[in-house]
Design a protein around this motif. Structure first.
Motif, short mmCIF file in Angstrom:
data_model
loop_
_atom_site.label_atom_id
_atom_site.label_comp_id
_atom_site.label_asym_id
_atom_site.label_seq_id
_atom_site.Cartn_x
_atom_site.Cartn_y
_atom_site.Cartn_z
N GLU A 2 0.73 -1.19 -0.10
CA GLU A 2 -0.11 -0.07 -0.02
C GLU A 2 1.03 1.16 -0.15
N THR A 3 0.67 2.11 -0.83
CA THR A 3 1.24 3.33 -0.87
C THR A 3 0.60 4.65 -0.13
N PRO A 4 1.03 5.47 0.19
CA PRO A 4 2.40 5.71 0.42
C PRO A 4 3.20 4.65 1.42
N ALA A 5 4.22 4.41 1.17
CA ALA A 5 5.25 3.39 2.13
C ALA A 5 6.48 3.63 1.74
N LEU A 6 7.21 3.93 3.09
CA LEU A 6 8.79 4.02 3.22
C LEU A 6 9.19 2.68 2.80
N ILE A 7 10.21 2.52 2.03
CA ILE A 7 11.04 1.27 2.09
C ILE A 7 12.45 1.65 2.04
N VAL A 8 13.02 1.06 2.97
CA VAL A 8 14.53 1.45 3.18
C VAL A 8 15.48 0.27 2.85
N GLU A 9 16.57 0.65 2.10
CA GLU A 9 17.57 -0.46 1.83
C GLU A 9 18.40 -0.18 2.98
N LYS A 10 18.35 -1.15 4.10
CA LYS A 10 18.99 -0.86 5.30
C LYS A 10 20.60 -0.85 5.04
N SER A 11 21.25 -1.61 4.45
CA SER A 11 22.66 -1.52 4.13
C SER A 11 23.07 -0.05 3.59
N ILE A 12 22.34 0.52 2.68
CA ILE A 12 22.43 1.71 2.03
C ILE A 12 22.37 2.91 3.33
N PHE A 13 21.29 2.95 3.94
CA PHE A 13 20.87 3.49 4.97
C PHE A 13 21.96 3.68 5.82
N GLU A 14 22.65 2.54 6.48
CA GLU A 14 23.65 2.51 7.38
C GLU A 14 25.10 3.05 6.78
N GLU A 15 25.30 3.04 5.59
CA GLU A 15 26.22 3.39 4.83
C GLU A 15 26.35 4.88 4.99
N HIS A 38 12.11 11.43 5.57
CA HIS A 38 11.37 9.94 6.29
C HIS A 38 10.09 9.89 6.93
N LYS A 39 9.91 10.98 7.87
CA LYS A 39 8.56 11.21 8.48
C LYS A 39 8.54 9.81 9.23
N CYS A 40 9.53 9.03 9.85
CA CYS A 40 9.01 7.79 10.45
C CYS A 40 10.08 7.64 11.91
N PRO A 41 8.97 7.94 12.79
CA PRO A 41 9.67 7.95 14.29
C PRO A 41 10.76 6.89 14.51
N ALA A 42 10.43 5.68 13.97
CA ALA A 42 11.47 4.35 14.32
C ALA A 42 13.10 4.75 13.37
N ILE A 43 12.83 5.78 12.31
CA ILE A 43 14.15 6.05 11.75
C ILE A 43 14.73 6.95 12.73
N ALA A 44 14.03 8.06 13.07
CA ALA A 44 14.44 9.20 13.91
C ALA A 44 14.94 8.65 15.36
N ARG A 45 14.58 7.59 15.86
CA ARG A 45 14.93 6.90 16.98
C ARG A 45 16.67 6.19 16.47
N LEU A 46 16.42 5.71 15.60
CA LEU A 46 17.79 4.87 14.96
C LEU A 46 18.81 5.96 14.81
N GLN A 47 18.57 7.12 14.22
CA GLN A 47 19.44 8.18 13.92
C GLN A 47 19.91 8.81 15.25
N MET A 48 19.07 8.86 16.18
CA MET A 48 19.50 9.29 17.58
C MET A 48 20.42 8.36 18.12
N GLU A 49 20.09 7.02 18.05
CA GLU A 49 21.10 5.90 18.91
C GLU A 49 22.44 5.85 18.24
N LYS A 50 22.46 6.19 16.80
CA LYS A 50 23.55 6.11 16.10
C LYS A 50 24.30 7.43 15.79
N GLY A 51 23.88 8.42 16.81
CA GLY A 51 24.98 9.72 16.99
C GLY A 51 24.32 11.10 16.85
N ALA A 52 23.03 10.89 16.21
CA ALA A 52 22.76 12.15 15.96
C ALA A 52 22.50 12.83 17.30
#
Length: 166
Positions: A2-15, A38-52
């Protein structure tokens, strides 16, 4: 899917995240990714965990979503001037480290009144127009005057200057 949907290639995101962090190593700069990418709270949390250092957003509603998701350091990269939104902004300032922009002395005083009502603390950036004609004060003298006005308020903290170069 279903759209809209956020699809992330995790390896590219991490790089990409690793590259951004490496650009900041050995500098005094910090990363505050923008929620609109991204408008995705889970990604925002991950960004914070990774140093933002925090997450930047454009609207009060986005800041509320981020706070609900556990983000503790939020920058609203715009002015909040609507009278009906000021109490909401003030209440949010008691729940996280919140920063907002200002480009007018009357707005600074309105922010102070609202935040004083809840005995909060609000960080404020002076918006400086660097030629885009969107918003912000247009001279160094105005930046200084507005910064001093912010510093004079007991519930506001002068955080610095924000400029948008497009």
């Amino acid at each position: 899917i279903e759209t809209p949907a956020l699809i992330v290639e995790k390896s590219i995101f991490e790089e990409n995240r690793r590259i951004m962090q490496s650009l900041l190593e050995n500098t005094s700069m910090t990363l505050r990714p923008h929620y609109k990418s991204h408008k995705c709270p889970a990604i925002a949390r991950l960004q914070m965990e990774k140093g933002a250092a925090g997450i930047t957003c454009a609207k009060l509603g986005e800041a509320l979503d981020l706070c609900e998701a556990g983000i503790s350091n939020i920058v609203i990269a715009n002015q909040i001037v609507q009278q009906e939104k000021l109490p909401v902004l003030a209440a949010l300032s008691t729940r996280c480290r919140l920063t907002v922009c200002a480009d007018h002395a009357e707005n600074v005083l309105a922010l102070e009144r609202a935040v004083a009502e809840v005995d909060g603390k609000l960080h404020v950036l002076v918006e400086y127009d660097v030629g885009m004609g969107r918003c912000g004060v247009s001279t160094a003298r105005e930046v200084l005057a507005l910064g001093k006005r912010i510093e004079a308020q007991p519930h506001l903290v002068f955080e610095g200057i924000q400029a948008y170069a497009g």
